[in-house]
Design an enzyme around this catalytic site. Sequence first.
Site, mmCIF file in Angstrom:
data_model
loop_
_atom_site.group_PDB
_atom_site.id
_atom_site.type_symbol
_atom_site.label_atom_id
_atom_site.label_comp_id
_atom_site.label_asym_id
_atom_site.label_seq_id
_atom_site.Cartn_x
_atom_site.Cartn_y
_atom_site.Cartn_z
ATOM 1 N N ASP B 155 50.005 39.587 44.209
ATOM 2 C CA ASP B 155 49.033 40.306 43.386
ATOM 3 C C ASP B 155 47.941 39.395 42.850
ATOM 4 O OD1 ASP B 155 51.248 40.974 40.495
ATOM 5 O OD2 ASP B 155 51.013 39.209 41.759
ATOM 6 N N LEU B 187 53.070 38.302 37.408
ATOM 7 C CA LEU B 187 52.789 36.967 36.905
ATOM 8 C C LEU B 187 52.101 36.096 37.944
ATOM 9 C CD1 LEU B 187 56.160 36.328 35.060
ATOM 10 C CD2 LEU B 187 53.944 36.840 34.007
ATOM 11 N N GLU B 368 31.469 37.184 56.240
ATOM 12 C CA GLU B 368 31.745 36.043 57.104
ATOM 13 C C GLU B 368 33.195 35.560 57.023
ATOM 14 O OE1 GLU B 368 29.276 36.110 54.806
ATOM 15 O OE2 GLU B 368 27.617 36.641 56.155
#
Lengths: 624, 624
Positions: B155, B187, B368
């Site tokens: 995450d 976390l 890119e």
Amino acid sequence: MTQQINQETAGVAQWHSLGQQLRVDSIRSSSGAGSGHPTSSMSAADLLAVLMGKYLRYDFDEPENPNNDHLIFSKGHASPLLYSVYKAAGAISDEELLTFRKFHSRLQGHPTPQIPWVDVATGSLGQGLPIGVGVALAGKYLDKLPYHVWVLCGDSEMAEGSMWEAFQHASYYKLGNLTAILDMNRLGQTRETMNGWHGDRYAARAEAFGWNAIQIDGHAPDEIDGAYAEALEETDRPTLIVARTKKGRGVSFLEDVDGMHGKPVPGDDVQKALDELGDHDDLLVNVRKPDPGQGEDFTPGLTGELELPTWEVGDEEATRGAYGATLKALGGAREDVVALDGEVSNSTKSEEFAEEYPDRYFEMFIAEQQMVSAAVGMSVRHRVPFASSFAAFLSRAYDFIRMAAISRANIRLSGSHAGVSIGEDGPSQMALEDLAMMRAVHGSTVLQPCDANQTARLVAEMADKDGIVYLRTLRPKTPVIYDASEGFLIGGSKTVRSSDEDAVTVVASGITLHEATKAADELQESGIAVRVIDAYSIKPIDGDTIRDAARATGGKVVVVEDHWPEGGLGEAVLSSLSGRLDDLHFEHLAVEIMPGSGSSAELMDAAGISANHIVDAARKLANG
Amino acid sequence: MTQQINQETAGVAQWHSLGQQLRVDSIRSSSGAGSGHPTSSMSAADLLAVLMGKYLRYDFDEPENPNNDHLIFSKGHASPLLYSVYKAAGAISDEELLTFRKFHSRLQGHPTPQIPWVDVATGSLGQGLPIGVGVALAGKYLDKLPYHVWVLCGDSEMAEGSMWEAFQHASYYKLGNLTAILDMNRLGQTRETMNGWHGDRYAARAEAFGWNAIQIDGHAPDEIDGAYAEALEETDRPTLIVARTKKGRGVSFLEDVDGMHGKPVPGDDVQKALDELGDHDDLLVNVRKPDPGQGEDFTPGLTGELELPTWEVGDEEATRGAYGATLKALGGAREDVVALDGEVSNSTKSEEFAEEYPDRYFEMFIAEQQMVSAAVGMSVRHRVPFASSFAAFLSRAYDFIRMAAISRANIRLSGSHAGVSIGEDGPSQMALEDLAMMRAVHGSTVLQPCDANQTARLVAEMADKDGIVYLRTLRPKTPVIYDASEGFLIGGSKTVRSSDEDAVTVVASGITLHEATKAADELQESGIAVRVIDAYSIKPIDGDTIRDAARATGGKVVVVEDHWPEGGLGEAVLSSLSGRLDDLHFEHLAVEIMPGSGSSAELMDAAGISANHIVDAARKLANG
């Protein structure tokens, strides 16, 4: 005959005429240059007409007024439009407008701060908005002034990931003082964008990222007016205005026509285009200066005594640890110093500053492009930003660093975990190209301290050095070899081993300096005297000292670096010696194999840059 | 005693036990190493247990089986988990597992393709998913095989803009064969992520980007099972599974505890942890091989006669134009060549390939990072990818290029619009650091042709050169000076002016080669003979020829490049000469001032790299 437009009284008719004038001037300037992006400018003309015709608060006579709004063209190729805006504001003459793209003109192909009202250079897409986030962060949390940041964005550039870093951070930091104006003209350079005129998609994405999104007809001045008013009411949410527009709007043979990107209107067609747009070229907008406001909320420069942290000779401390401690000390002596980090502050040690000065620390999470952009944005607002991450991950932001040089931005970057010396994490976390990368930035300064006291001195030196200053720090602890009283200047070096019998010069930096002294001490025992130079300033490099040492040692020079062979310390030394030294005998120790995992010592030895390799190289030269 | 888990019959109980074993082994390996990321591994253990315990189709004995699924750990620091998966699959022994992070072990701190079942190196966050997009593009549009691409994401890395490039492109290209598994453990390294456990935010964003999003409890094997089954039913939409998890799951003193990122369980606590997790270490999963399928849908290498485009000596053509024409020719002779571009194909001229072979051309729009990632992903599937954009914008993808070297990827990059010679667009569009950037990539090849015929030959040479190969092309037309029959090898050079009376050597490349010949011809008229070397191969550089020439001209060498002074051709020449040449008299002409707008000729002259500057430098050396 000049007609004045006043922001307080202007309405749809005035904005329409102004928009047409901006189109006229976008065509005139680019056709005059024979190059440029008129159609990309024409699509956003109404958006800028209403903005400058009612909302923009800017003192063109005092670009440094801290209360000024900020206008950033993230779609920098729409420079004809920007310059036409400046003309309509009375800031430049029509004569100057027509110097567009000419040699020596300040009206370059893409905007640069050579122009006083331009904050930052744009032209590489996807950068203006994240930089705008940085300015808005300064406005909300540092200056605490009510200026607004307006960023004109293209729809093609919405494909750039950096835009979504900006979207995420602007909402996380509740930047109600930021408005992104999306000129959704459907056409990119070669084809339709991925989302065409599906404004609902952009709006849904912005909302999913926590923004307020407004969809409008980008050629309806009343709708634009309503959108800007709504945006200005937001206190804690940034706004995305999705404006449906047509590329080349206003000229029938250009409007929404494929294949017209980046093409000036050919000379023969200019009058036809101008005829369609109507006879507008003499409107002047009285852009209101901002309200006086509170003035700047900080004092630049030293405001307290700077007490550098110090270590005892013989202590062990990592240069990254010294960076953290010194940054904190700097923060205590200067209100203008701010720090940013890419979610590794307990690794880079910027956490020390963060703990002490949380109001001036900005967590940028795992978004290095946004981090560097925010640093640039804060430098626009005269802060002294120190941004840090692993040196390897600063490469994520290389295009931003490149553009920051064109922006003449003063930013300080610290990259930790340099080289194979980091050990077990392996090559993905090791910077082995960062010296090359940062040396090849225009006007940059590149520093690599080897001990904690040196680091402290250099971090203090970095604060006011103009341009982009890069400090490379290490993961492992290294011995403190310099007394805390010793001074270190950018562009200098330290000779740490020296005698009249020196047979070889060894130039090192950072971790390899300690390997070099170990090697020198070992060689001394076998009767070979070695001069060791600590080249802590890699750019600018102390060419004089290196040349003197090379001459004193018969041209026998070993350079050792924890970096690939290309573009780093070795080549910096070669460049400093070239053309000024006869008879160079050069050995370059650098990392040539792709490292794996292992201890710091194992990896340095496998890479050929540890003490015994330096001994071998020096011996080879001494005997050869 | 080994217990077998079969994918066809496994259920919640087996997956739970397997998840515990993966946790146990994540701890054992990292504690054994004294470093690593066990808590980041433990949060995803159930996700991998169900994946390998039912869905993953992979032949560990035949990693090159084209029908294999692809498993990429975008959160590369969860390597303990990945290696524990390999052990549970029977691919590695427990003994090898415990070599984690040791010197010489293939189980490095972050995964690399040194391990046969690892497609690409990860460890720099935000890269695995865009690379997975590349593999999935290959699966859907090139291979047309039904393999699935599973990418484990963290995450924290969702903050990286590159992830959102991947989100955009995966939906645009309808990649139903791609599943991103988001290990939402809340976390990060130093603190909670920006979105914590707000899975709805990630889901809303994914949906806004056109994905199917499923939110689950990441520790409920039945929910994970349902999510994977649903993901596999998608044909045209990629799936994001937002799995709510706990970092350090399974051990009470680690679970969802702050400050445990990247910390191995201390030796004293290992047994406590293992006791909590239960006695699992001997489960073996019978991961089913993929169905035989159709095999690869293309023939690698030349499948037809390669007819290079040719030009007549004296013609004028831009090297970027020759790139486009040659790429098309290559596409006609090789089924394995694919092309990608960053929405500038009419500038880079990759449009020629795109028009002829639309099924093998992938428009990557202004993204890119995603473009380079897709090239890497396609190289995983044995295609020969040529990716192009403006050279300046390839700097946007530098971290990806850096990682591609660790991945041992074979990708061809072409950067156009190099140097000040592009003219009026100004510095934002000019690459002036790209030679330094690309030289400092491990194992790279760096080429800069000066004419069209040379370009054609080099593009053909690029196709099978291993590693990262970079071709730098020009905007302006240049004269064709080489006959179409002439050959050019990587690592070679061409001496274009030479005599027995040469007083000075000039080394140039690309646009400066033409300036050098102009200068040489002018100097000839005033009686100074100059040797001119076309160093079209900058890395590897033809050191032998340069050294011979330098010796023949008394050590008098001028190097001229359209690039900053650092890390480019000049320093490459110095590195090739150093230590092997007495008495070097070196003049380096490079761009030292920040350019503005202007014509190509004006800018080159202002930068000090045009013919008259070469004349001055050569004359100075000749007379000095």
